[in-house]
Enzyme design. Sequence first.
Site, PDB file in Angstrom:
ATOM      1  N   ASP A 132       1.622  -3.595  -9.567  1.00  0.00           N
ATOM      2  CA  ASP A 132       1.495  -4.834 -10.044  1.00  0.00           C
ATOM      3  C   ASP A 132       1.619  -4.918 -11.693  1.00  0.00           C
ATOM      4  OD1 ASP A 132       0.460  -5.082  -7.646  1.00  0.00           O
ATOM      5  OD2 ASP A 132      -1.369  -5.207  -8.093  1.00  0.00           O
ATOM      6  N   GLY A 177      -3.979 -12.534  -4.541  1.00  0.00           N
ATOM      7  CA  GLY A 177      -3.067 -11.493  -4.085  1.00  0.00           C
ATOM      8  C   GLY A 177      -1.764 -11.617  -5.172  1.00  0.00           C
ATOM      9  N   LEU A 178      -2.045 -12.207  -6.185  1.00  0.00           N
ATOM     10  CA  LEU A 178      -0.622 -12.636  -6.916  1.00  0.00           C
ATOM     11  C   LEU A 178      -0.888 -11.786  -8.219  1.00  0.00           C
ATOM     12  CD1 LEU A 178       0.073 -16.320  -6.073  1.00  0.00           C
ATOM     13  CD2 LEU A 178       1.179 -14.225  -5.193  1.00  0.00           C
ATOM     14  N   GLU A 180      -8.087  -0.951 -14.682  1.00  0.00           N
ATOM     15  CA  GLU A 180      -8.450  -1.250 -13.497  1.00  0.00           C
ATOM     16  C   GLU A 180      -9.272  -0.121 -12.678  1.00  0.00           C
ATOM     17  OE1 GLU A 180      -8.304  -4.382 -10.867  1.00  0.00           O
ATOM     18  OE2 GLU A 180      -6.356  -4.342 -12.065  1.00  0.00           O
ATOM     19  N   SER A 229      -5.053 -10.239 -12.254  1.00  0.00           N
ATOM     20  CA  SER A 229      -5.705  -9.314 -12.960  1.00  0.00           C
ATOM     21  C   SER A 229      -4.781  -8.407 -13.864  1.00  0.00           C
ATOM     22  CB  SER A 229      -6.854  -8.408 -12.152  1.00  0.00           C
ATOM     23  OG  SER A 229      -6.355  -7.938 -11.214  1.00  0.00           O
ATOM     24  N   TYR A 246      -9.883  -1.737   0.080  1.00  0.00           N
ATOM     25  CA  TYR A 246      -8.945  -1.189  -0.539  1.00  0.00           C
ATOM     26  C   TYR A 246      -8.928   0.378  -0.872  1.00  0.00           C
ATOM     27  CZ  TYR A 246      -4.951  -0.612  -3.838  1.00  0.00           C
ATOM     28  OH  TYR A 246      -3.679   0.015  -4.573  1.00  0.00           O
ATOM     29  N   HIS A 295       0.785  -1.203  -0.113  1.00  0.00           N
ATOM     30  CA  HIS A 295       0.054   0.139  -0.110  1.00  0.00           C
ATOM     31  C   HIS A 295       0.920   1.059   0.127  1.00  0.00           C
ATOM     32  CE1 HIS A 295      -4.070  -2.041   0.456  1.00  0.00           C
ATOM     33  NE2 HIS A 295      -3.324  -2.931   0.929  1.00  0.00           N
ATOM     34  N   THR A 296       1.976   1.254  -0.572  1.00  0.00           N
ATOM     35  CA  THR A 296       2.892   2.263  -0.611  1.00  0.00           C
ATOM     36  C   THR A 296       2.712   2.883  -1.962  1.00  0.00           C
ATOM     37  OG1 THR A 296       4.665   0.877  -1.363  1.00  0.00           O
ATOM     38  CG2 THR A 296       4.552   1.559   1.146  1.00  0.00           C
ATOM     39  N   GLY A 330      -7.497 -14.364  -7.334  1.00  0.00           N
ATOM     40  CA  GLY A 330      -8.081 -13.786  -6.126  1.00  0.00           C
ATOM     41  C   GLY A 330      -7.144 -14.082  -4.945  1.00  0.00           C
TER      42      GLY A 330
HETATM   43  C1  GLA Z   1      -3.039  -4.460  -4.901  1.00  0.00           C
HETATM   44  C2  GLA Z   1      -3.012  -3.023  -5.898  1.00  0.00           C
HETATM   45  C3  GLA Z   1      -1.459  -2.591  -5.705  1.00  0.00           C
HETATM   46  C4  GLA Z   1      -0.932  -2.282  -4.388  1.00  0.00           C
HETATM   47  C5  GLA Z   1      -1.130  -3.573  -3.339  1.00  0.00           C
HETATM   48  C6  GLA Z   1      -0.980  -3.139  -2.035  1.00  0.00           C
HETATM   49  O1  GLA Z   1      -2.231  -5.280  -5.319  1.00  0.00           O
HETATM   50  O2  GLA Z   1      -3.225  -3.457  -6.711  1.00  0.00           O
HETATM   51  O3  GLA Z   1      -1.473  -1.405  -6.522  1.00  0.00           O
HETATM   52  O4  GLA Z   1      -1.465  -1.085  -3.735  1.00  0.00           O
HETATM   53  O5  GLA Z   1      -2.516  -3.973  -3.506  1.00  0.00           O
HETATM   54  O6  GLA Z   1       0.410  -3.041  -1.668  1.00  0.00           O
END
Ligand code: GLA
Length: 382
Positions: free
Chosen positions: A178, A130-131, A166, A134, A227, A39-40, A128
């Site tokens: 990502d 977190g990898l 997105e 999308s 988010y 989340h940076t 779904g």
């Molecule tokens: C998701 C978002 C990214 C990032 C992460 C958290 O993957 O798509 O842009 O903010 O969460 O680090």
Amino acid sequence: MNASSPPLEALRSAFEAWAGHAPDTLVRAPGRVNLVGEHTDYNDGFCLPVAIDRWTWVALRLRADRTVRVRALDLGLPDDGFSLDTPLQPLPQPHWANYVRGVLHAIQSRGHALRGMDIAITGNVPQGAGLSSSASLEVALAEGVRRSHALPLSGHDLARIGQQAEHEFAGCRCGIMDQLCSALGEAGSALLLDTRSLAVQAYKMPAELAVVVIESRIQRGLVESAYNDRRRECEEATRALGLPSLREAQMADLTRLDGTLLRRARHVVSDSARAVQLATLLASGDLVAIGRLLREAHASQRDDFEISRPEMDALVTLCNDAIGPEGGARMTGGGFGGCVVALLPHARVPALQAALNAGYRAPNGELAVLHRCQPTAGAGLA
Ligand code: GLA
């Protein structure tokens, strides 16, 4: 499907059977695992992701007309189809179609004329979890369109196109980590991303460290709304500090905040610093320091950013206990479930697998799934 048998041949023959001719463009783009700096990216900070050897593949062939037809081979859902003569809009559903529509729309919005296309998609990035399945879809599509239309788009452009899709078509105000990682990944390396300048610097992963991803099989609920909430809180903290972004904040400035905003900002500032620190630690061979940093990062996202959940905390603790002091583990990605990333000596991976088998079940009784990942190159020809 697994990483050792890329389903290229299956994709090629499914495309031919469906479209009546062979594809003229075959590309792929990888998923990613973030080592630290969570989340940076929408706070102009640093993060340190690795593109992993799990991909989305896209087969594409230009058509003589203005029709786009899209088949998602792995979903068993009806195809999407539309004309390029009508302005593209997001659909209420199916959700997957919006990534394709969003990417094409983002490319058109940059002034590039598109031709009709048949597009088939397959992949082995866990969805779904977190990898960034999308982001890998968005970047693979943009890469396929770039190559088939010979468009002058850079890797950074592909990332921006994916992020725009997105935001405008999938409803998530994500940062750019990502998509940048999927577009610009480097084999054998982690990428230190400066999300303010968008500078990308590769840091070699030490040969003695395994990059392991553990799928918790915990369903992530309400991820997009949580988010977007976190993003709003960061914006509030930024406004309260009177700064352009949290990138400009020093730890000492944060005493001007309290409560939730203090905790959110403290996570962002400290995790961004940890991304820079881990990048330099990778070359040091100091596995104890690397492990300490990963544990600190988890505590920060649990206590300050509040994106963990008790089941994830328990899984991270189990992993850290099994790994021991040399290396470590933390939840990775947007949060609220998904995956744990672990860096550990190769020799300890079997012990970690055994500890997971013996000591972990997801709330629905499933076992965790352990993936050993290879840091891989970004989007390109399949
Ligand atoms: C998701 C978002 C990214 C990032 C992460 C958290 O993957 O798509 O842009 O903010 O969460 O680090």
